[in-house]
Write a protein that holds these residues in place. Structure first.
Motif, PDB file in Angstrom:
ATOM      1  N   SER A  78      31.694 -99.440  24.322  1.00  0.00           N
ATOM      2  CA  SER A  78      30.345 -99.369  24.895  1.00  0.00           C
ATOM      3  C   SER A  78      29.972-100.665  25.602  1.00  0.00           C
ATOM      4  O   SER A  78      29.351-100.647  26.672  1.00  0.00           O
ATOM      5  CB  SER A  78      29.327 -99.048  23.798  1.00  0.00           C
ATOM      6  OG  SER A  78      29.359-100.041  22.773  1.00  0.00           O
ATOM      7  N   GLU A  79      30.365-101.820  25.030  1.00  0.00           N
ATOM      8  CA  GLU A  79      30.085-103.102  25.688  1.00  0.00           C
ATOM      9  C   GLU A  79      30.858-103.224  26.998  1.00  0.00           C
ATOM     10  O   GLU A  79      30.325-103.690  28.012  1.00  0.00           O
ATOM     11  CB  GLU A  79      30.452-104.259  24.761  1.00  0.00           C
ATOM     12  CG  GLU A  79      29.518-104.454  23.576  1.00  0.00           C
ATOM     13  CD  GLU A  79      29.830-103.539  22.425  1.00  0.00           C
ATOM     14  OE1 GLU A  79      29.160-103.644  21.383  1.00  0.00           O
ATOM     15  OE2 GLU A  79      30.754-102.695  22.563  1.00  0.00           O
ATOM     16  N   TYR A  80      32.110-102.791  26.980  1.00  0.00           N
ATOM     17  CA  TYR A  80      32.929-102.838  28.192  1.00  0.00           C
ATOM     18  C   TYR A  80      32.353-101.946  29.278  1.00  0.00           C
ATOM     19  O   TYR A  80      32.220-102.346  30.441  1.00  0.00           O
ATOM     20  CB  TYR A  80      34.362-102.430  27.853  1.00  0.00           C
ATOM     21  CG  TYR A  80      35.153-101.934  29.040  1.00  0.00           C
ATOM     22  CD1 TYR A  80      35.594-102.817  30.022  1.00  0.00           C
ATOM     23  CD2 TYR A  80      35.453-100.571  29.180  1.00  0.00           C
ATOM     24  CE1 TYR A  80      36.302-102.349  31.116  1.00  0.00           C
ATOM     25  CE2 TYR A  80      36.167-100.118  30.262  1.00  0.00           C
ATOM     26  CZ  TYR A  80      36.592-101.002  31.229  1.00  0.00           C
ATOM     27  OH  TYR A  80      37.296-100.544  32.307  1.00  0.00           O
ATOM     28  N   GLN A  81      31.984-100.721  28.908  1.00  0.00           N
ATOM     29  CA  GLN A  81      31.434 -99.792  29.890  1.00  0.00           C
ATOM     30  C   GLN A  81      30.103-100.300  30.433  1.00  0.00           C
ATOM     31  O   GLN A  81      29.854-100.231  31.646  1.00  0.00           O
ATOM     32  CB  GLN A  81      31.257 -98.411  29.266  1.00  0.00           C
ATOM     33  CG  GLN A  81      30.761 -97.359  30.244  1.00  0.00           C
ATOM     34  CD  GLN A  81      30.541 -96.014  29.594  1.00  0.00           C
ATOM     35  OE1 GLN A  81      30.404 -95.921  28.374  1.00  0.00           O
ATOM     36  NE2 GLN A  81      30.507 -94.958  30.380  1.00  0.00           N
ATOM     37  N   TRP A  82      29.254-100.811  29.558  1.00  0.00           N
ATOM     38  CA  TRP A  82      27.954-101.315  30.022  1.00  0.00           C
ATOM     39  C   TRP A  82      28.133-102.481  30.983  1.00  0.00           C
ATOM     40  O   TRP A  82      27.491-102.539  32.034  1.00  0.00           O
ATOM     41  CB  TRP A  82      27.117-101.752  28.826  1.00  0.00           C
ATOM     42  CG  TRP A  82      25.773-102.294  29.240  1.00  0.00           C
ATOM     43  CD1 TRP A  82      24.624-101.602  29.430  1.00  0.00           C
ATOM     44  CD2 TRP A  82      25.472-103.664  29.530  1.00  0.00           C
ATOM     45  NE1 TRP A  82      23.618-102.448  29.816  1.00  0.00           N
ATOM     46  CE2 TRP A  82      24.101-103.722  29.895  1.00  0.00           C
ATOM     47  CE3 TRP A  82      26.212-104.845  29.522  1.00  0.00           C
ATOM     48  CZ2 TRP A  82      23.476-104.910  30.247  1.00  0.00           C
ATOM     49  CZ3 TRP A  82      25.581-106.028  29.880  1.00  0.00           C
ATOM     50  CH2 TRP A  82      24.226-106.047  30.225  1.00  0.00           C
ATOM     51  N   LEU A  83      28.999-103.429  30.654  1.00  0.00           N
ATOM     52  CA  LEU A  83      29.177-104.607  31.491  1.00  0.00           C
ATOM     53  C   LEU A  83      29.681-104.232  32.872  1.00  0.00           C
ATOM     54  O   LEU A  83      29.124-104.657  33.892  1.00  0.00           O
ATOM     55  CB  LEU A  83      30.147-105.578  30.825  1.00  0.00           C
ATOM     56  CG  LEU A  83      30.587-106.775  31.701  1.00  0.00           C
ATOM     57  CD1 LEU A  83      29.388-107.657  32.016  1.00  0.00           C
ATOM     58  CD2 LEU A  83      31.685-107.570  31.016  1.00  0.00           C
ATOM     59  N   GLN A 121      38.220-109.333  28.233  1.00  0.00           N
ATOM     60  CA  GLN A 121      38.697-110.697  28.442  1.00  0.00           C
ATOM     61  C   GLN A 121      39.275-110.879  29.836  1.00  0.00           C
ATOM     62  O   GLN A 121      39.221-111.979  30.389  1.00  0.00           O
ATOM     63  CB  GLN A 121      39.745-111.044  27.385  1.00  0.00           C
ATOM     64  CG  GLN A 121      39.186-111.164  25.988  1.00  0.00           C
ATOM     65  CD  GLN A 121      40.254-111.430  24.952  1.00  0.00           C
ATOM     66  OE1 GLN A 121      41.412-111.098  25.127  1.00  0.00           O
ATOM     67  NE2 GLN A 121      39.861-112.045  23.847  1.00  0.00           N
ATOM     68  N   TYR A 122      39.806-109.838  30.410  1.00  0.00           N
ATOM     69  CA  TYR A 122      40.375-109.928  31.761  1.00  0.00           C
ATOM     70  C   TYR A 122      39.298-109.872  32.838  1.00  0.00           C
ATOM     71  O   TYR A 122      39.361-110.596  33.837  1.00  0.00           O
ATOM     72  CB  TYR A 122      41.380-108.792  31.953  1.00  0.00           C
ATOM     73  CG  TYR A 122      42.132-108.841  33.263  1.00  0.00           C
ATOM     74  CD1 TYR A 122      43.315-109.556  33.382  1.00  0.00           C
ATOM     75  CD2 TYR A 122      41.661-108.152  34.385  1.00  0.00           C
ATOM     76  CE1 TYR A 122      44.005-109.599  34.577  1.00  0.00           C
ATOM     77  CE2 TYR A 122      42.345-108.190  35.588  1.00  0.00           C
ATOM     78  CZ  TYR A 122      43.525-108.906  35.680  1.00  0.00           C
ATOM     79  OH  TYR A 122      44.198-108.951  36.879  1.00  0.00           O
ATOM     80  N   ILE A 123      38.283-109.023  32.638  1.00  0.00           N
ATOM     81  CA  ILE A 123      37.306-108.764  33.698  1.00  0.00           C
ATOM     82  C   ILE A 123      36.126-109.727  33.658  1.00  0.00           C
ATOM     83  O   ILE A 123      35.599-110.114  34.714  1.00  0.00           O
ATOM     84  CB  ILE A 123      36.809-107.308  33.590  1.00  0.00           C
ATOM     85  CG1 ILE A 123      37.922-106.346  33.989  1.00  0.00           C
ATOM     86  CG2 ILE A 123      35.586-107.075  34.453  1.00  0.00           C
ATOM     87  CD1 ILE A 123      37.513-104.897  33.943  1.00  0.00           C
ATOM     88  N   ALA A 124      35.677-110.124  32.476  1.00  0.00           N
ATOM     89  CA  ALA A 124      34.454-110.929  32.363  1.00  0.00           C
ATOM     90  C   ALA A 124      34.492-112.214  33.188  1.00  0.00           C
ATOM     91  O   ALA A 124      33.503-112.535  33.859  1.00  0.00           O
ATOM     92  CB  ALA A 124      34.178-111.244  30.890  1.00  0.00           C
ATOM     93  N   PRO A 125      35.583-113.014  33.176  1.00  0.00           N
ATOM     94  CA  PRO A 125      35.582-114.214  34.024  1.00  0.00           C
ATOM     95  C   PRO A 125      35.431-113.890  35.508  1.00  0.00           C
ATOM     96  O   PRO A 125      34.752-114.629  36.239  1.00  0.00           O
ATOM     97  CB  PRO A 125      36.956-114.842  33.724  1.00  0.00           C
ATOM     98  CG  PRO A 125      37.321-114.340  32.377  1.00  0.00           C
ATOM     99  CD  PRO A 125      36.783-112.959  32.315  1.00  0.00           C
ATOM    100  N   ALA A 129      33.968 -98.021  34.744  1.00  0.00           N
ATOM    101  CA  ALA A 129      34.740 -98.542  33.616  1.00  0.00           C
ATOM    102  C   ALA A 129      35.727 -97.507  33.098  1.00  0.00           C
ATOM    103  O   ALA A 129      36.895 -97.821  32.820  1.00  0.00           O
ATOM    104  CB  ALA A 129      33.784 -98.977  32.493  1.00  0.00           C
ATOM    105  N   ARG A 130      35.285 -96.258  32.961  1.00  0.00           N
ATOM    106  CA  ARG A 130      36.193 -95.196  32.509  1.00  0.00           C
ATOM    107  C   ARG A 130      37.287 -94.939  33.534  1.00  0.00           C
ATOM    108  O   ARG A 130      38.446 -94.716  33.179  1.00  0.00           O
ATOM    109  CB  ARG A 130      35.409 -93.912  32.250  1.00  0.00           C
ATOM    110  CG  ARG A 130      34.537 -93.940  31.026  1.00  0.00           C
ATOM    111  CD  ARG A 130      34.215 -92.534  30.564  1.00  0.00           C
ATOM    112  NE  ARG A 130      33.602 -91.745  31.616  1.00  0.00           N
ATOM    113  CZ  ARG A 130      32.286 -91.564  31.743  1.00  0.00           C
ATOM    114  NH1 ARG A 130      31.455 -92.155  30.898  1.00  0.00           N
ATOM    115  NH2 ARG A 130      31.793 -90.830  32.713  1.00  0.00           N
ATOM    116  N   CYS A 166      39.972-102.266  24.911  1.00  0.00           N
ATOM    117  CA  CYS A 166      38.726-102.624  25.598  1.00  0.00           C
ATOM    118  C   CYS A 166      38.401-104.111  25.427  1.00  0.00           C
ATOM    119  O   CYS A 166      37.817-104.727  26.323  1.00  0.00           O
ATOM    120  CB  CYS A 166      37.576-101.763  25.088  1.00  0.00           C
ATOM    121  SG  CYS A 166      37.686-100.028  25.585  1.00  0.00           S
ATOM    122  N   VAL A 167      38.769-104.681  24.292  1.00  0.00           N
ATOM    123  CA  VAL A 167      38.562-106.115  24.096  1.00  0.00           C
ATOM    124  C   VAL A 167      39.404-106.906  25.086  1.00  0.00           C
ATOM    125  O   VAL A 167      38.930-107.857  25.729  1.00  0.00           O
ATOM    126  CB  VAL A 167      38.915-106.512  22.647  1.00  0.00           C
ATOM    127  CG1 VAL A 167      38.746-108.012  22.452  1.00  0.00           C
ATOM    128  CG2 VAL A 167      38.047-105.748  21.665  1.00  0.00           C
TER     129      VAL A 167
END
Length: 420
Positions: free
Chosen positions: A109-114, A340-344, A28-29, A335-336
């Protein structure tokens, strides 16, 4: 194998690696701060830079005396808020996005964890697949990966929640129409099933990711100076639409697996090869969208510059705090936007892997597990796995459709209603 088989061993091993290596080696980083991304953010102007454009305050003799006395005693005056003209000639400084900048962002943190969890779970899945290929007699029929889904969005305004509800209702209505389509036209494998609510929920969750992607796609094309890059962006944008056609029999499966063309003795591919091709195309689409992600994210970060440029065309004044906040807010939500781009993509990828595993699919075009015929009305336990496979396959198709549909709606809005 025993209940605690190879999948459990690989899972525990990767969980240990994630806890030990994750804080030091993060995908993620790397996606946001590496040279591959090359993301540049705009710095907000300091108070000293803005005071140059601020008119000196008008004070009478008594106030001037108080100010001089306060400065002599070292007592600060005022709350640091002052006004400047909106149309000032302000140039924003730029700097590359660094790890130190990212850790302060909202939902980092949510983005990195996911993303890290998804990456390690994908490694777990492929290690299980490799073990099953090398030792097929010892392989387990269990699904050997962690399924990850994203279903959260926090709207700060009632209008955003209303939009999600409206889009969810629209997708619910469309899903009810889709589920009555004959199996010879659309590959759902479900017959008459109550999946409309599930489809409506997916459509609602994909609303804001689709609208955000559409805005970034629009801005990327608007300020793109390369026709080749524009073509690459168009390919990435319509790729989910091409994936949806792979479940429409008259468009893809029948021409490729049933029709025999001139000077050929057999169809272009078998049914099993078509299933493998569909899986590979989903993987290719996800990787391609990751490849063009830096372009989209940079177009989002450029909003800070465009907002300041639009501000120069307005009359009146603005406080230094509001002007700084206008620039800071763009980077603060990076990160939000990335989520939104990566989750789908993560959701579609893991649904396709679930469909492949439960359906006994193969990477080389042959079924690893023979499929038994199952009647839609037969309540036998052997139908449970088949029904689950059909649900995962239909969910993969529906997510691809909602992914593209929400983005297409966003492009329509940008075309006809956006000021830019």
């Amino acid at each position: 194998m025993a209940v605690l088989g190879i999948q459990f061993v690989i899972t525990m091993m990767m969980a240990t690696v994630l806890s030990r290596v994750g804080p030091h080696l993060s995908l993620a980083r790397w996606l946001l701060s590496s040279r591959f991304a090359g993301l540049v953010r705009y710095l907000h102007p300091s108070d000293e830079e803005l005071r140059v454009f601020a008119p000196p305050p008008i004070r009478d003799k008594r106030e001037k005396k108080k100010v001089r006395q306060a400065e002599k005693n070292g007592v600060p005056q005022g709350n640091g808020v002052f006004n400047v003209a909106r149309n000032i000639d302000l140039n924003l400084d730029k700097t590359y996005v660094s790890v130190g900048d990212l850790v302060q962002l909202r939902y980092y943190s949510e983005y990195q964890w996911l993303l890290d969890f998804a990456a390690y779970s994908l490694i777990t899945y492929f290690l299980s697949e490799l073990y099953g290929f090398l030792f097929p007699e010892k392989a387990s029929n269990e699904v050997g990966f962690w399924y990850t889904g994203v279903g959260s969005y926090q709207g700060e305004e009632g209008g955003e929640r209303s939009l999600v509800l409206v889009m969810g209702g629209a997708y619910l209505l469309f899903a009810m129409l889709v589920l009555v389509v004959d199996e010879s036209t659309l590959e759902t494998g479900l017959g008459i099933q109550c999946l409309a609510l599930w489809c409506g929920l997916i459509g609602a969750l994909f609303t804001f990711p689709g609208l955000r992607t559409a805005r970034m796609h629009w801005d990327s094309l608007k300020y793109s100076e390369s026709s080749v890059r524009s073509v690459l962006l168009h390919i990435g944008f319509i790729a989910p639409l091409l994936l949806t056609t792979l479940w429409i029999r008259p468009l893809t499966r029948d021409p490729l697996t049933n029709r025999i063309y001139r000077n050929m003795s057999a169809p272009l591919m078998t049914e099993d090869q078509f299933e493998s091709m569909r899986l590979y195309l989903i993987f290719a689409t996800v990787l391609y969208r990751l490849f063009i992600m830096p372009t989209y994210l940079q177009s989002y970060l450029n909003l800070a510059y465009h907002k300041v440029t639009e501000l120069k065309q307005e009359a009146g004044k603005i406080s230094n705090i509001d002007l700084q906040r206008l620039v800071i807010r763009v980077f603060y939500y990076l990160c939000v936007v990335t989520l939104q781009y990566i989750a789908p993509m993560i959701m579609i990828l893991y649904l396709s892997l679930l469909y492949k595993t439960l359906g006994g699919g193969s990477w080389i075009g042959d079924l690893s597990v023979p499929q038994e015929e199952c009647s839609a009305t037969e309540p036998s336990p052997k139908c449970l796995n088949a029904k689950t496979t059909f649900v995962s396959g239909f969910s993969t198709w529906w997510c691809c459709f909602a992914w593209f549909g929400s983005s297409a709606i966003g492009i329509g809005y940008q075309t006809y209603f956006s000021k830019g």
